[in-house]
Structure formats: structure tokens, C-alpha cells
Design a protein around this motif. Structure first.
Motif, mmCIF file in Angstrom:
data_model
loop_
_atom_site.group_PDB
_atom_site.id
_atom_site.type_symbol
_atom_site.label_atom_id
_atom_site.label_comp_id
_atom_site.label_asym_id
_atom_site.label_seq_id
_atom_site.Cartn_x
_atom_site.Cartn_y
_atom_site.Cartn_z
ATOM 1 N N GLY A 88 39.421 33.980 20.061
ATOM 2 C CA GLY A 88 39.696 35.328 20.562
ATOM 3 C C GLY A 88 40.959 35.872 19.948
ATOM 4 O O GLY A 88 40.981 36.982 19.409
ATOM 5 N N HIS A 89 42.060 35.112 20.052
ATOM 6 C CA HIS A 89 43.278 35.489 19.325
ATOM 7 C C HIS A 89 43.027 35.300 17.834
ATOM 8 O O HIS A 89 43.338 36.175 17.023
ATOM 9 C CB HIS A 89 44.452 34.638 19.800
ATOM 10 C CG HIS A 89 45.703 34.825 18.988
ATOM 11 N ND1 HIS A 89 46.370 36.022 18.924
ATOM 12 C CD2 HIS A 89 46.392 33.965 18.196
ATOM 13 C CE1 HIS A 89 47.424 35.898 18.121
ATOM 14 N NE2 HIS A 89 47.446 34.659 17.668
ATOM 15 N N THR A 90 42.501 34.147 17.457
ATOM 16 C CA THR A 90 41.923 33.915 16.134
ATOM 17 C C THR A 90 40.554 33.285 16.345
ATOM 18 O O THR A 90 40.228 32.828 17.449
ATOM 19 C CB THR A 90 42.799 32.982 15.275
ATOM 20 O OG1 THR A 90 42.793 31.669 15.850
ATOM 21 C CG2 THR A 90 44.232 33.480 15.185
ATOM 22 N N ALA A 91 39.788 33.230 15.274
ATOM 23 C CA ALA A 91 38.409 32.752 15.412
ATOM 24 C C ALA A 91 38.321 31.261 15.691
ATOM 25 O O ALA A 91 37.319 30.796 16.245
ATOM 26 C CB ALA A 91 37.624 33.089 14.145
ATOM 27 N N THR A 92 39.359 30.497 15.320
ATOM 28 C CA THR A 92 39.284 29.033 15.459
ATOM 29 C C THR A 92 40.372 28.470 16.365
ATOM 30 O O THR A 92 40.646 27.270 16.331
ATOM 31 C CB THR A 92 39.373 28.365 14.077
ATOM 32 O OG1 THR A 92 40.615 28.726 13.453
ATOM 33 C CG2 THR A 92 38.219 28.800 13.188
ATOM 34 N N HIS A 93 40.991 29.308 17.153
ATOM 35 C CA HIS A 93 42.100 28.883 18.018
ATOM 36 C C HIS A 93 41.675 27.761 18.963
ATOM 37 O O HIS A 93 40.609 27.794 19.558
ATOM 38 C CB HIS A 93 42.587 30.077 18.832
ATOM 39 C CG HIS A 93 43.840 29.833 19.607
ATOM 40 N ND1 HIS A 93 43.875 29.082 20.757
ATOM 41 C CD2 HIS A 93 45.115 30.255 19.406
ATOM 42 C CE1 HIS A 93 45.115 29.046 21.217
ATOM 43 N NE2 HIS A 93 45.880 29.748 20.424
ATOM 44 N N ASP B 80 48.551 30.743 21.489
ATOM 45 C CA ASP B 80 48.703 32.200 21.615
ATOM 46 C C ASP B 80 47.583 32.828 22.435
ATOM 47 O O ASP B 80 47.510 34.055 22.530
ATOM 48 C CB ASP B 80 48.709 32.845 20.227
ATOM 49 C CG ASP B 80 49.997 32.584 19.469
ATOM 50 O OD1 ASP B 80 50.727 31.653 19.846
ATOM 51 O OD2 ASP B 80 50.264 33.302 18.492
ATOM 52 N N ALA B 81 46.685 32.023 22.993
ATOM 53 C CA ALA B 81 45.566 32.588 23.744
ATOM 54 C C ALA B 81 46.052 33.223 25.044
ATOM 55 O O ALA B 81 45.845 34.421 25.287
ATOM 56 C CB ALA B 81 44.523 31.517 24.019
ATOM 57 N N PHE C 45 43.688 40.899 14.523
ATOM 58 C CA PHE C 45 43.711 40.349 13.176
ATOM 59 C C PHE C 45 43.173 38.932 13.209
ATOM 60 O O PHE C 45 42.925 38.374 14.279
ATOM 61 C CB PHE C 45 45.121 40.397 12.559
ATOM 62 C CG PHE C 45 46.176 39.676 13.356
ATOM 63 C CD1 PHE C 45 46.311 38.299 13.301
ATOM 64 C CD2 PHE C 45 47.056 40.384 14.159
ATOM 65 C CE1 PHE C 45 47.289 37.630 14.029
ATOM 66 C CE2 PHE C 45 48.042 39.725 14.893
ATOM 67 C CZ PHE C 45 48.157 38.355 14.828
ATOM 68 N N GLN C 46 42.960 38.324 12.014
ATOM 69 C CA GLN C 46 42.439 36.955 11.886
ATOM 70 C C GLN C 46 41.149 36.752 12.685
ATOM 71 O O GLN C 46 40.969 35.761 13.382
ATOM 72 C CB GLN C 46 43.488 35.932 12.299
ATOM 73 C CG GLN C 46 44.659 35.811 11.330
ATOM 74 C CD GLN C 46 45.663 34.770 11.775
ATOM 75 O OE1 GLN C 46 46.549 35.043 12.579
ATOM 76 N NE2 GLN C 46 45.536 33.559 11.239
ATOM 77 N N ASP C 47 40.257 37.711 12.565
ATOM 78 C CA ASP C 47 38.955 37.651 13.244
ATOM 79 C C ASP C 47 39.099 37.544 14.756
ATOM 80 O O ASP C 47 38.244 36.949 15.435
ATOM 81 C CB ASP C 47 38.115 36.478 12.716
ATOM 82 C CG ASP C 47 37.763 36.650 11.246
ATOM 83 O OD1 ASP C 47 37.417 37.782 10.858
ATOM 84 O OD2 ASP C 47 37.842 35.665 10.485
ATOM 85 N N GLY C 48 40.170 38.102 15.294
ATOM 86 C CA GLY C 48 40.335 38.141 16.738
ATOM 87 C C GLY C 48 39.319 39.064 17.391
ATOM 88 O O GLY C 48 38.772 39.966 16.757
ATOM 89 N N ASP C 49 39.087 38.837 18.676
ATOM 90 C CA ASP C 49 38.114 39.656 19.396
ATOM 91 C C ASP C 49 38.447 39.605 20.876
ATOM 92 O O ASP C 49 38.539 38.515 21.466
ATOM 93 C CB ASP C 49 36.696 39.132 19.153
ATOM 94 C CG ASP C 49 35.654 39.967 19.872
ATOM 95 O OD1 ASP C 49 35.320 41.060 19.370
ATOM 96 O OD2 ASP C 49 35.184 39.535 20.949
ATOM 97 N N ALA C 50 38.656 40.771 21.479
ATOM 98 C CA ALA C 50 39.113 40.816 22.867
ATOM 99 C C ALA C 50 38.087 40.225 23.833
ATOM 100 O O ALA C 50 38.449 39.473 24.746
ATOM 101 C CB ALA C 50 39.441 42.261 23.257
#
Length: 250
Positions: free
Chosen positions: A112-117, A134-135, A146-151
Motif C-alpha cells: 500500500g505504501h509500496t507494492a512490496t512493503h 511506513d505502513a 509513489f512506488q506503486d503505492g495504493d490507498a
């Protein structure tokens, strides 16, 4: 368990030091390149040998010291397996936790913050400690632009992986911009202004869309360097050091 929460003021980053009291082996979670000497001094003062550096994700606001620590101490570099970093010695995943002596780090896939967090859950007798990267932050969360994030993905990660844990689970984020150190699952469920108080998915997505945060100051340098576990030219490290102010993670 030996435990220290260490702070890097430029990027407002918390690095966490864990030590096994039996084997005297240690792990550094989310280490920062500017604080290598501090971290090595802490290890020496505590009589610990660094076994692993471990990161939650490919950071955009600072360069990890993973490769530098490996060159100085002989430790291994651990990263989320799905990042597929050739520079990493070990890939961790929900089915492949990291164990060091009596310590066990259970990875939680929390995109969500990044795609692989990934976040990490550490269970101790009578308590759970959740290292959210950072989640989930204290009274906040990581940005998703950014970095393929998604809310929507971040909302589901937090509700399905964090908010289902016992309410007294301690929450340790990778950043805090107000000098706070720790929270709990119950506290974030109740008062987090973005996620707490029964916020719906639609409300959260709307909040995240309206943040209008500035472009992260160090992302163009930090992300490529961190894809190499922090193995970057000296002038790149110098650029990071000379960039004024903290990057805004949201």
C-alpha cells in the motif's frame, strides 16, 4: 531480548536494534547510512555481534546502510523476498521468517505504501511488538502516491494484518515527526485521524487523495541506491547528507 530504539533526525527514521541475550547475535531493522558509526558503537557497547540487517521496504527518504554494515561486520543482508534484490543474502516472507537465536521476526506482507512493503511481528512472553515500517505511523500512515503505492491496498493491509491483532500489541513505526516513540493497536484503532474511529475505505481513500504532499526530496537518489541495498557511490551519500530537511512521508 535486548532492544533499543534509535533515531536519525534528518529523515526522522527509527532504526531498531534487537539482540539475543543467549547468543549475543543482533539484528538492525531499517538502518540508515548516516548512522553507521552510532549503530556499530551501540553493538559494541552491548557486547553484540551483528548477524543481519533487515529492511521493511525500499525506502525513498534515506539510504539504507545494509551493504555498508555487511562490509564492516560480515553480517547478512535480509530484505522482503518479493523485492528480488540480487544484493540481498536472504529473502524473508510470511512463510520464511527470520530467526536469530531466540528471536523470531514474522514478516507480514503489508502493501500500500509500496507494492512490496513488509512489516514484522516479534512475539515475546506476554507481549507482541509490531514494527510497521511506513505502513502505519502513530496517528497517521505512509503516503501512497509513489512506488506503486495504493490507498485502498494500504487500508486493507492495516485492517487485515494490524487491526486484527490484540489491542495491547505495541506499535513501533519507522518514522515519527513529533518525537513520539510507541503506540498500540487499540490507540490507532481509536484515534488515528486517517484510519481510526471506524473510518471506511472510501473515507480513507478520500483523505489520502487530498493530502497534496510535496515530491519526496531524496527519492530520486534513495530508491536506486536502496535497490542495491545501499551500495552507492560516495558522492551519492554526500548528496543525501547535504539535502536539507526531512522527506515528508505523510
Amino acid at each position: 531480548m535486548i532492544f533499543r530504539q534509535l533515531f536519525e533526525p534528518q529523515s526522522w527514521t527509527y532504526t531498531y536494534l534487537f539482540g539475543c541475550s543467549d547468543t549475543r547475535q543482533a539484528v538492525l531493522l531499517d538502518p540508515v547510512v548516516e548512522t553507521v558509526e552510532r549503530d556499530l558503537s551501540a553493538l559494541q557497547d552491548l557486547g553484540l555481534t551483528l548477524a543481519f540487517s533487515l529492511d521493511t521496504h525500499i525506502h525513498a527518504d534515506h539510504i539504507t546502510s545494509a551493504c555498508r554494515l555487511r562490509s564492516l561486520t560480515g553480517c547478512k543482508v535480509a530484505y522482503p523476498e518479493m523485492d528480488g534484490l540480487p544484493c540481498a543474502d536472504i529473502g524473508v516472507s510470511e512463510v520464511n521468517p527470520l530467526k536469530v537465536g531466540s528471536l523470531a521476526f514474522q514478516p507480514l506482507f503489508t502493501p500500500g505504501h509500496t507494492a512490496t512493503h513488509h512489516s514484522y511481528l516479534v512475539e515475546l512472553p506476554g507481549s507482541l511488538r509490531l514494527f510497521t515500517g511506513d505502513a502505519l505511523l502513530i496517528d497517521g500512515c505512509g503516503r501512497t502516491d509513489f512506488q506503486d503505492g495504493d490507498a485502498a491496498t494500504l487500508y486493507r493491509s492495516i485492517h487485515e494484518k494490524f487491526f486484527t491483532l490484540p489491542g495491547d500489541t505495541l506499535v513501533f513505526p519507522a518514522h515519527d515527526y513529533h518525537h513520539r516513540h510507541v503506540s498500540t493497536v487499540d490507540q490507532e484503532l481509536e484515534r488515528n485521524p486517517r484510519l481510526g474511529g471506524g473510518k471506511t475505505l472510501e473515507e480513507f481513500v478520500a483523505i489520502m487523495m487530498e493530502l497534496n504532499l510535496p515530491y519526496p526530496e531524496k527519492i530520486d537518489v534513495a530508491v536506486p541506491a536502496n535497490k542495491s541495498c545501499g551500495a552507492c557511490p560516495e558522492e551519492t551519500v554526500k548528496l543525501i547528507e547535504d539535502t536539507p530537511g526531512p522527506s515528508v512521508q505523510g
